[in-house]
Design an enzyme around this catalytic site. Structure first.
Site, mmCIF file in Angstrom:
data_model
loop_
_atom_site.group_PDB
_atom_site.id
_atom_site.type_symbol
_atom_site.label_atom_id
_atom_site.label_comp_id
_atom_site.label_asym_id
_atom_site.label_seq_id
_atom_site.Cartn_x
_atom_site.Cartn_y
_atom_site.Cartn_z
ATOM 1 N N ARG A 150 51.479 -41.767 2.405
ATOM 2 C CA ARG A 150 50.236 -41.250 3.408
ATOM 3 C C ARG A 150 50.697 -39.912 3.991
ATOM 4 O O ARG A 150 49.823 -38.876 3.888
ATOM 5 C CB ARG A 150 50.123 -42.314 4.397
ATOM 6 N N ASP A 160 47.394 -42.158 10.148
ATOM 7 C CA ASP A 160 47.957 -41.603 8.877
ATOM 8 C C ASP A 160 46.849 -41.693 7.767
ATOM 9 O O ASP A 160 47.538 -41.047 6.639
ATOM 10 C CB ASP A 160 49.355 -41.997 8.682
ATOM 11 N N ASP A 161 45.760 -42.212 7.724
ATOM 12 C CA ASP A 161 44.678 -42.173 6.628
ATOM 13 C C ASP A 161 43.558 -41.363 7.063
ATOM 14 O O ASP A 161 42.646 -41.746 6.281
ATOM 15 C CB ASP A 161 44.502 -43.600 6.252
ATOM 16 N N ASP A 166 43.805 -49.557 20.347
ATOM 17 C CA ASP A 166 42.400 -48.899 20.618
ATOM 18 C C ASP A 166 41.569 -49.541 21.615
ATOM 19 O O ASP A 166 40.823 -48.988 22.137
ATOM 20 C CB ASP A 166 41.766 -48.345 19.325
ATOM 21 N N HIS A 218 37.769 -46.121 7.466
ATOM 22 C CA HIS A 218 37.710 -46.660 6.171
ATOM 23 C C HIS A 218 36.931 -47.989 6.178
ATOM 24 O O HIS A 218 36.763 -48.542 5.286
ATOM 25 C CB HIS A 218 39.344 -47.025 5.314
#
Length: 373
Positions: free
Chosen positions: A122, A195-196, A284, A308
């Site tokens: 990634r 990291d995506d 979060d 995503h």
């Protein structure tokens, strides 16, 4: 009968004369208006209006035969007036709001959360694309030493020494380090991504400039359609139900420095992990709890952040440059990517990040020369 016929002729003559008279009066009025526009001095606040009226009058004179009379002229004149009479300083329809503060990329602290096992699969993609243009603004928070990563990004590769597990405690541990490093940096904005995520830093800076960094600003996108419900542990086996909105870390979110400083009693040092344990939720969610539930600052929603967890195929090619973050993954058991014909086929670029990067930065050396936005 003769009398009646004479009466009708007289009536028609009078009517025709009246029509001619009205037409002449209208022509005189228009000519008088043109003369006033042409002769009046172009100074003061009405100069722009007079100029626009003159252009409209001349345009109407040229186009009258083709547009059947004076209707086109008066339509153009009305539109011109409307444009000129817009209040000074108000943006045109669809224009971006004016900047509240002049900031640059160096004012933004971008924290990328990752784990060592994803450094190759990634993180290397991000280093080749958006991070390559924003090395000084980007800090990578991981859980293991990586000599090659240190060579590429130096001290901006930060080993948090947190667990590599994808647990609530491990995630909160990394967020605690992110928060402390941001406070130390002195920068104006803290932005967290995963990291995506692909980050369009240029659009990010433009968006953040709409808000003063000294004000309480929490910007992002929730992944739920309702506030999350949790139980706050108060001690002595007492509990209190709480509900609040939070911006999902999978899409990225930003916090102004003014607000981040107010978070300190619940976030600095080891306090963030303690706060996370009070509500037993991930990093979060804990950020949202501190900001919305404790400090009473509402989330400012932005649909320019993407994770995503949403259908990314709804982002059209023509809108890509306006987005702040993009992602990739699986959605409803299907590949979830921005679907567009880019510089590389899906087989070579399954995340579409390389194609997105070439769309936004066609001057990148490894981008095919024919690709341009």
């Amino acid at each position: 009968m003769m009398l009646m016929s004479s009466y009708k002729k007289t009536a028609v003559s009078v009517g025709s004369a009246a029509c001619v008279c009205l037409l002449l009066m209208l022509l005189v009025a228009v000519q008088h208006q043109r003369a006033r526009v042409g002769d009046a001095p172009a100074e003061g606040g009405d100069a722009g209006t007079r100029s626009l009226l003159q252009d409209a009058a001349q345009g109407g004179e040229r186009d009258a035969p083709a547009r059947k009379g004076f209707s086109a002229y008066f339509t153009k004149l009305t539109r011109g007036r409307r444009e000129v009479e817009r209040p000074a300083g108000s943006p045109a329809p669809g224009a971006d709001p004016p900047a509240a503060e002049d900031i640059g990329a160096d004012d933004v602290f971008i924290a990328v959360k990752t784990t060592k096992k994803f450094h190759q699969s990634r993180l290397s993609l991000l280093l080749d694309t958006w991070i390559s243009r924003n090395m000084q603004q980007t800090y990578i928070f991981t859980d293991g030493e990586d000599v090659e990563l240190k060579k590429k990004i130096g001290s901006h590769a930060i080993n948090t020494n947190c667990s590599a597990a994808h647990s609530r405690q491990a995630l909160s541990c990394k967020m605690a380090v992110e928060y402390d490093k941001f406070i130390e940096s002195g920068k104006k904005w803290f932005c967290h991504v995963d990291d995506d995520n692909y980050v369009n830093v240029r659009t990010l800076v433009k968006h953040l400039s709409q808000y003063p960094h000294t004000q309480d600003m929490y910007i992002g996108k929730p992944s739920l359609d309702r506030p999350i419900e949790a139980t706050e542990r108060l001690g002595d086996n007492k509990m209190k139900p709480v509900n609040f909105w939070f911006a999902t870390g999978g899409a990225g979110f930003c916090v102004s420095r003014g607000l981040a400083l107010k978070m300190s009693p619940w976030a600095s040092g080891g306090h963030f992990m303690n706060t996370a344990e009070k509500i037993r939720l991930p990093d979060d969610c804990t950020v949202g709890y501190i900001i919305e539930s404790v400090l009473g600052v509402p989330l400012t929603r932005s649909n320019l952040f993407h994770s995503h967890l949403e259908n990314l195929q709804q982002v059209s090619r023509s809108e890509i440059h306006k987005q702040i973050t993009l992602s990739y993954g699986m959605f409803e058991n299907k590949s979830n990517i921005v679907n567009f014909k880019g510089a590389f086929p899906v087989e070579e670029d399954p995340s579409r990040f390389r194609s997105v990067h070439c769309l936004l930065h066609p001057d990148t050396p490894w981008c095919p020369p024919q690709v341009a936005f």
